[in-house]
Design a protein around this motif. Sequence first.
Motif, PDB file in Angstrom:
ATOM      1  N   HIS A 205       0.852  -1.197   0.000  1.00  0.00           N
ATOM      2  CA  HIS A 205       0.000   0.000   0.000  1.00  0.00           C
ATOM      3  C   HIS A 205       0.879   1.236   0.000  1.00  0.00           C
ATOM      4  CE1 HIS A 205      -0.197   1.168   4.557  1.00  0.00           C
ATOM      5  NE2 HIS A 205       0.953   0.621   4.281  1.00  0.00           N
TER       6      HIS A 205
ATOM      7  N   ILE B 200      -3.021  -2.314  -2.427  1.00  0.00           N
ATOM      8  CA  ILE B 200      -4.155  -1.587  -1.856  1.00  0.00           C
ATOM      9  C   ILE B 200      -3.849  -0.095  -1.948  1.00  0.00           C
ATOM     10  CG2 ILE B 200      -5.648  -1.312   0.151  1.00  0.00           C
ATOM     11  CD1 ILE B 200      -4.458  -3.991   1.197  1.00  0.00           C
TER      12      ILE B 200
ATOM     13  N   ILE C 293      -8.491   0.086   6.901  1.00  0.00           N
ATOM     14  CA  ILE C 293      -8.603  -1.339   6.570  1.00  0.00           C
ATOM     15  C   ILE C 293      -9.376  -2.083   7.655  1.00  0.00           C
ATOM     16  CG2 ILE C 293      -7.271  -3.461   6.223  1.00  0.00           C
ATOM     17  CD1 ILE C 293      -5.239  -1.693   4.674  1.00  0.00           C
TER      18      ILE C 293
ATOM     19  N   PRO D 292      -5.250   3.887   2.446  1.00  0.00           N
ATOM     20  CA  PRO D 292      -5.400   2.563   3.057  1.00  0.00           C
ATOM     21  C   PRO D 292      -4.545   2.404   4.325  1.00  0.00           C
ATOM     22  CG  PRO D 292      -4.004   2.412   1.131  1.00  0.00           C
ATOM     23  CD  PRO D 292      -4.488   3.829   1.198  1.00  0.00           C
TER      24      PRO D 292
ATOM     25  N   THR E 185      -9.528   1.870  -2.083  1.00  0.00           N
ATOM     26  CA  THR E 185     -10.220   2.219  -0.844  1.00  0.00           C
ATOM     27  C   THR E 185     -10.706   3.665  -0.914  1.00  0.00           C
ATOM     28  OG1 THR E 185      -8.118   2.859   0.173  1.00  0.00           O
ATOM     29  CG2 THR E 185      -8.853   0.598   0.533  1.00  0.00           C
TER      30      THR E 185
END
Length: 137
Positions: free
Chosen positions: A15, A67, A96, A91, A87
Motif C-alpha cells: 500500500h 491496496i 482497513i 489505506p 479504498t
Amino acid sequence: MITRIYKEVFFEATHRLIHYRGKCFRLHGHQWRVEVWIEGTSDERTGIVLDYNCIKEVVGRFDHQVILNADDPMAASIEAFHPVVTTPGDPTSELIAALIADMINAEAARQGLDARVAKIRVWESTSCYAERTYDRQ
C-alpha cells in the motif's frame, strides 16, 4: 445468550498513503495481522456463531494485493499489470480495520446470522495496530 469468538488471520499486501508526508508515501508492503472478535447468537442447529473460515475468506481478499486510495494516480498504471484493491481514502490500518469489519458484518447478514464484529485489530507491523470496537445494537 451472546457468544464471542476470536480469529487471527495474516495477509501480505502493498500500500501507500498519498496524503502522508514521510516514508509511507512510497509504495511498500507489510505482513498484516488481523484479529477479529465476533459476537452473536449461536445457530440452533450448528451451534456456530460464524464460521471461522468466513473471517479468513473475507480477510483473504486483501492477500497479495496492491491496496491504494481510489484517488491515487498510481492505481490506473498498476491496474494494467495487476489487480488493485481501491479504498475510499488512504489505506491506513484504521481504514482497513473498518473495511474488513463492514465486509464481515455484510457476509454474516447475507447468511442470515446474528453475528457482528465486536472488535477488530489490524496490525501493520509487530509494534503498530489500529483497533476499532463496536457496541452491540
